[in-house]
Motif scaffolding. Sequence first.
Motif, mmCIF file in Angstrom:
data_model
loop_
_atom_site.group_PDB
_atom_site.id
_atom_site.type_symbol
_atom_site.label_atom_id
_atom_site.label_comp_id
_atom_site.label_asym_id
_atom_site.label_seq_id
_atom_site.Cartn_x
_atom_site.Cartn_y
_atom_site.Cartn_z
ATOM 1 N N ASN A 100 0.870 -1.176 0.000
ATOM 2 C CA ASN A 100 0.000 0.000 0.000
ATOM 3 C C ASN A 100 0.909 1.230 0.000
ATOM 4 O O ASN A 100 1.316 1.715 1.052
ATOM 5 C CB ASN A 100 -0.907 -0.014 1.226
ATOM 6 C CG ASN A 100 -1.957 -1.100 1.158
ATOM 7 O OD1 ASN A 100 -2.683 -1.212 0.168
ATOM 8 N ND2 ASN A 100 -2.041 -1.915 2.196
ATOM 9 N N ASN A 101 1.216 1.723 -1.194
ATOM 10 C CA ASN A 101 2.290 2.703 -1.343
ATOM 11 C C ASN A 101 1.843 4.044 -1.903
ATOM 12 O O ASN A 101 2.593 5.013 -1.881
ATOM 13 C CB ASN A 101 3.380 2.109 -2.256
ATOM 14 C CG ASN A 101 4.592 2.994 -2.392
ATOM 15 O OD1 ASN A 101 5.283 3.276 -1.417
ATOM 16 N ND2 ASN A 101 4.854 3.446 -3.601
ATOM 17 N N ALA A 102 0.608 4.125 -2.422
ATOM 18 C CA ALA A 102 0.162 5.371 -3.039
ATOM 19 C C ALA A 102 0.072 6.483 -2.009
ATOM 20 O O ALA A 102 -0.346 6.264 -0.873
ATOM 21 C CB ALA A 102 -1.193 5.171 -3.717
ATOM 22 N N GLY A 103 0.464 7.684 -2.397
ATOM 23 C CA GLY A 103 0.392 8.807 -1.464
ATOM 24 C C GLY A 103 0.415 10.133 -2.193
ATOM 25 O O GLY A 103 0.968 10.246 -3.290
ATOM 26 N N VAL A 104 -0.203 11.128 -1.571
ATOM 27 C CA VAL A 104 -0.195 12.483 -2.112
ATOM 28 C C VAL A 104 0.205 13.449 -1.004
ATOM 29 O O VAL A 104 0.046 13.173 0.189
ATOM 30 C CB VAL A 104 -1.570 12.881 -2.682
ATOM 31 C CG1 VAL A 104 -1.919 12.008 -3.871
ATOM 32 C CG2 VAL A 104 -2.662 12.812 -1.613
ATOM 33 N N ALA A 105 0.714 14.588 -1.426
ATOM 34 C CA ALA A 105 1.107 15.633 -0.483
ATOM 35 C C ALA A 105 0.062 16.736 -0.535
ATOM 36 O O ALA A 105 -0.324 17.182 -1.615
ATOM 37 C CB ALA A 105 2.476 16.191 -0.846
ATOM 38 N N GLY A 106 -0.407 17.145 0.638
ATOM 39 C CA GLY A 106 -1.403 18.207 0.701
ATOM 40 C C GLY A 106 -1.006 19.254 1.709
ATOM 41 O O GLY A 106 -0.309 18.960 2.678
ATOM 42 N N GLY A 107 -1.447 20.465 1.487
ATOM 43 C CA GLY A 107 -1.087 21.580 2.358
ATOM 44 C C GLY A 107 -1.696 21.473 3.741
ATOM 45 O O GLY A 107 -2.692 20.784 3.961
ATOM 46 N N GLY A 108 -1.091 22.179 4.667
ATOM 47 C CA GLY A 108 -1.593 22.210 6.027
ATOM 48 C C GLY A 108 -1.533 23.615 6.586
ATOM 49 O O GLY A 108 -1.659 24.596 5.854
ATOM 50 N N GLY A 109 -1.326 23.695 7.860
ATOM 51 C CA GLY A 109 -1.240 24.993 8.508
ATOM 52 C C GLY A 109 -2.547 25.367 9.176
ATOM 53 O O GLY A 109 -3.576 24.722 9.003
ATOM 54 N N ARG B 274 13.635 10.752 -3.568
ATOM 55 C CA ARG B 274 13.453 11.398 -4.865
ATOM 56 C C ARG B 274 12.269 10.789 -5.630
ATOM 57 O O ARG B 274 12.433 10.031 -6.590
ATOM 58 C CB ARG B 274 14.730 11.295 -5.704
ATOM 59 C CG ARG B 274 15.893 12.124 -5.172
ATOM 60 C CD ARG B 274 16.962 12.354 -6.226
ATOM 61 N NE ARG B 274 17.497 11.145 -6.798
ATOM 62 C CZ ARG B 274 18.508 10.448 -6.303
ATOM 63 N NH1 ARG B 274 19.107 10.873 -5.200
ATOM 64 N NH2 ARG B 274 18.944 9.367 -6.902
ATOM 65 N N THR B 275 11.081 11.121 -5.167
ATOM 66 C CA THR B 275 9.862 10.737 -5.873
ATOM 67 C C THR B 275 9.190 12.010 -6.388
ATOM 68 O O THR B 275 9.645 13.122 -6.132
ATOM 69 C CB THR B 275 8.887 10.008 -4.937
ATOM 70 O OG1 THR B 275 8.376 10.942 -3.983
ATOM 71 C CG2 THR B 275 9.579 8.869 -4.197
ATOM 72 N N ARG B 276 8.045 11.831 -7.056
ATOM 73 C CA ARG B 276 7.316 12.987 -7.599
ATOM 74 C C ARG B 276 6.134 13.362 -6.698
ATOM 75 O O ARG B 276 5.180 13.975 -7.164
ATOM 76 C CB ARG B 276 6.821 12.667 -9.015
ATOM 77 C CG ARG B 276 7.934 12.447 -10.021
ATOM 78 C CD ARG B 276 7.367 12.154 -11.400
ATOM 79 N NE ARG B 276 6.644 13.300 -11.935
ATOM 80 C CZ ARG B 276 5.819 13.236 -12.975
ATOM 81 N NH1 ARG B 276 5.611 12.064 -13.571
ATOM 82 N NH2 ARG B 276 5.206 14.316 -13.416
ATOM 83 N N ARG C 175 14.362 19.471 -0.658
ATOM 84 C CA ARG C 175 14.804 18.264 0.043
ATOM 85 C C ARG C 175 14.423 16.997 -0.710
ATOM 86 O O ARG C 175 15.168 16.005 -0.695
ATOM 87 C CB ARG C 175 14.223 18.242 1.456
ATOM 88 C CG ARG C 175 14.775 19.353 2.346
ATOM 89 C CD ARG C 175 14.345 19.177 3.786
ATOM 90 N NE ARG C 175 14.839 20.242 4.641
ATOM 91 C CZ ARG C 175 14.752 20.232 5.957
ATOM 92 N NH1 ARG C 175 14.184 19.212 6.587
ATOM 93 N NH2 ARG C 175 15.222 21.249 6.673
ATOM 94 N N LEU C 176 13.268 17.011 -1.365
ATOM 95 C CA LEU C 176 12.879 15.860 -2.176
ATOM 96 C C LEU C 176 13.854 15.665 -3.333
ATOM 97 O O LEU C 176 14.272 14.536 -3.622
ATOM 98 C CB LEU C 176 11.461 16.049 -2.714
ATOM 99 C CG LEU C 176 10.309 15.865 -1.721
ATOM 100 C CD1 LEU C 176 8.994 16.303 -2.342
ATOM 101 C CD2 LEU C 176 10.219 14.417 -1.253
ATOM 102 N N GLU C 177 14.214 16.748 -3.992
ATOM 103 C CA GLU C 177 15.124 16.651 -5.134
ATOM 104 C C GLU C 177 16.501 16.154 -4.717
ATOM 105 O O GLU C 177 17.214 15.533 -5.522
ATOM 106 C CB GLU C 177 15.237 18.009 -5.819
ATOM 107 C CG GLU C 177 13.952 18.441 -6.528
ATOM 108 C CD GLU C 177 14.027 19.845 -7.076
ATOM 109 O OE1 GLU C 177 14.984 20.574 -6.714
ATOM 110 O OE2 GLU C 177 13.136 20.228 -7.877
ATOM 111 N N ALA C 178 16.878 16.441 -3.474
ATOM 112 C CA ALA C 178 18.179 15.990 -2.962
ATOM 113 C C ALA C 178 18.046 14.713 -2.141
ATOM 114 O O ALA C 178 18.989 14.295 -1.477
ATOM 115 C CB ALA C 178 18.794 17.097 -2.098
#
Length: 256
Positions: A68-77, A169-171, A205-208
């Motif tokens: 179970n590897n699918a994931g998305v990044a979403g804003g917070g704050g 280094r993922t998208r 940080r993701l790119e590195a």
Amino acid sequence: MATAFAREGMKVMLADVETGALDKAVAALRATGADVQGVVCDVADPDSVQGAAQASFLAFGNIHVLCNNAGVAGGGGIDPISLDDWRWVIDVNLMGVVHGLRSFLPHIRGHGEGGHIINTASMAGMNAGLGLSPYSATKFAVVSMSEGLAAQLRPLGIGVSVLCPSYVRTRIGESGRNRPEQYGPSRQFAPDSPAAAIIAEIVRRLEAGLDPASVADRVVSAIHDDRFYVFTHPGMRAEVEERFSAILAAMDAVSA
């Protein structure tokens, strides 16, 4: 992970919501001689996941490893709090795991040959350094779910691992490209806002970050060794020590 599993001689079913990326990955693996197929799947949709499960059973018979590897990044704050962001991230990162378990676990239990489940969480599921964040909230939940699942499946000969990587280094920083219309558009932050600065640092940080192949090798090793927690980066202990120490100190204060 698919590449690493294929190298181990496993048959692999890839699932992705993005058809073009799926076809490209399947073709690349087949070019190496791997026995691999692909199925389009939206993990936020339980019927779609069930369809992917049925496609897997028809293609390969008994399934032994579930990722179970699918994931998305979403804003917070804290200002503003977007309900659409929360719903999207929860539907993919948390309910996607639930849907995967619901569709595959009865099958793995039923064939009685054992198996292993890998749930991808994050270091954001160990330390809420991102602040109020739907991403961190879902990853904490995946860690908790995995811990409970492991205890229940151990007597059945089914292993569980929870993968908690730091920056890789993922998208995932571009996951908004697949955001369904039902969740509305992604929020746009002013270029000089604190939120924009945080996002820019995360992208950097993701790119590195770590090569995904090295993470996959750790996952394969964890399956072989039946290891539950899978961490990826040196120095990660320092990221959780302050939180764990505070928890222990608060418990000691109650017993004192």
